[in-house]
Motif scaffolding. Sequence first.
Motif, PDB file in Angstrom:
ATOM      1  N   TYR A 146      23.883 -23.287  17.571  1.00 26.86           N
ATOM      2  CA  TYR A 146      23.081 -22.620  18.601  1.00 26.86           C
ATOM      3  C   TYR A 146      23.804 -21.459  19.290  1.00 26.86           C
ATOM      4  O   TYR A 146      23.242 -20.840  20.185  1.00 26.86           O
ATOM      5  CB  TYR A 146      22.650 -23.646  19.650  1.00 26.86           C
ATOM      6  N   LEU A 147      25.039 -21.167  18.892  1.00 26.16           N
ATOM      7  CA  LEU A 147      25.758 -20.035  19.502  1.00 26.16           C
ATOM      8  C   LEU A 147      24.949 -18.749  19.343  1.00 26.16           C
ATOM      9  O   LEU A 147      24.468 -18.438  18.252  1.00 26.16           O
ATOM     10  CB  LEU A 147      27.123 -19.850  18.836  1.00 26.16           C
ATOM     11  N   GLY A 148      24.777 -18.044  20.460  1.00 24.65           N
ATOM     12  CA  GLY A 148      24.047 -16.779  20.432  1.00 24.65           C
ATOM     13  C   GLY A 148      22.543 -16.918  20.537  1.00 24.65           C
ATOM     14  O   GLY A 148      21.826 -15.919  20.599  1.00 24.65           O
ATOM     15  N   VAL A 149      22.057 -18.161  20.580  1.00 21.90           N
ATOM     16  CA  VAL A 149      20.612 -18.392  20.660  1.00 21.90           C
ATOM     17  C   VAL A 149      20.163 -18.293  22.121  1.00 21.90           C
ATOM     18  O   VAL A 149      20.851 -18.760  23.033  1.00 21.90           O
ATOM     19  CB  VAL A 149      20.260 -19.783  20.079  1.00 21.90           C
ATOM     20  N   THR A 150      19.010 -17.675  22.354  1.00 21.80           N
ATOM     21  CA  THR A 150      18.426 -17.607  23.697  1.00 21.80           C
ATOM     22  C   THR A 150      17.409 -18.731  23.842  1.00 21.80           C
ATOM     23  O   THR A 150      16.527 -18.901  23.002  1.00 21.80           O
ATOM     24  CB  THR A 150      17.752 -16.248  23.929  1.00 21.80           C
TER      25      THR A 150
END
Length: 460
Positions: A415-419
Amino acid sequence: MELGSTVGAVRSTRVLVGNEVRPAVVVIKDGKIHQIQSDRDFSADVACEVLDVGDNVVMPGIVDCHVHVNEPGRTTWEGFWTATRAAAAGGVTTIVDMPLNSIPPTTTLGNFSDKLQVASGKCFVDTAFWGGVIPGNQLELRPMIQAGVAGFKCFLIHSGVDEFPHVTDFDLHTAMKQLQGTGSVLLFHAERDVLPTTEETGDPCQYSTFLQSRPDVMEIEAIRTVTQLCMQYQVRCHIVHLSSAKPLKLIDEARRAGAPLTVETTHHYLSLCAENIPAGATQFKCCPPIRGSMNREQLWSALKAGQIDMVVSDHSPCTPDLKKLDSGDFTQAWGGISSLQFGLPLFWSSASKRGFQLHDVVRLLSRKTSQLCSLDNLKGILAPGFDADLVIWDPEREFEIKEANIHHKNKLTPYLGVTLQGVVCATILRGRLVYREGSLCPEPLGKHLLIPQRRNQAQL
């Protein structure tokens, strides 16, 4: 209001009372919810600290009943200090620790005592514990029940760690006989080896190669075994992390026939899909695997229809090297996804677009999960007499997941970088403010939850 301080009351224009969202004041006394009053009826005691949160939503804290903390023994992967801080930052006020991947696993009374000792003074949220069923430990089960484990977990396939071997049919019948009459529950990792072992021929860096090695039939056949056992012994059974929608028919049939069977799925099966996993992106590997987008939509439909009872994180972290990112080899990488801190916004970001309401969030992430581990007399509902565990959050606000705001020990996550939509503003644990706007209480205020023996104690 300082972190760690006692909150006397929480005021909001959006308090979830039952299935209704309305303006209210939650009055807290001695760590419990004392009353829920309308704003006009509330007159604050002079000494009472009132936390006014405006129009942020006030809801029962989340109960995540599927968390691998890995302490003792694998604390480079995680640990109670980091896992429970991440939980508090995510509005999770109770976790239930899985019996593996710690060393030793929670499979004997002695190992359970060691686990309790090592967790002491390190928990920022309340923590309960699952025990494990492995070959030959059947005489440990009732002593562990009496010592307060929430229930037991077993594997029908290799668990991924050698110290927690999977059970045979013989072991299952032996364990079921021990659990009859105790009111306890047996959790199943429901995959079975049903295909002849063949040499991998596909590219190990392609996700499709890994997905083909864990087909739906492995879950179907495992769940067939579980439903038969559940019917035969009438012991509560629970299927963890359902990834395939195909066994739902079997589960429905068993429940209609009287099987005391429940089932969970996870945030990753509801949020992710196989088609979008890049080559070599081993941070997406978990077992059972993330399946296709059509399967994902079937899981959402089943959740809406009540066929799936609850949603959990199955937080299963490891050190970055075990994910084999350098080689991108899905067949060799550790299978597990870290998401304990982000379960609420992960769920809401997808659920809100599919017609789910705030009361559905509470039912699926708090109430049903607390029922599974027999904590439903304390947790999961905003009502007088229950623990004053609250999550205060803004369901409209968005944020991006960045390494800097992750409290898990290891930051690697798909989920890194997910908004995401839904920001946790504050977390209250038994009336104490443990998290607020990015900051955590300096001292761990969580306690161990030992589950009292439920019923038929005379049979023990």
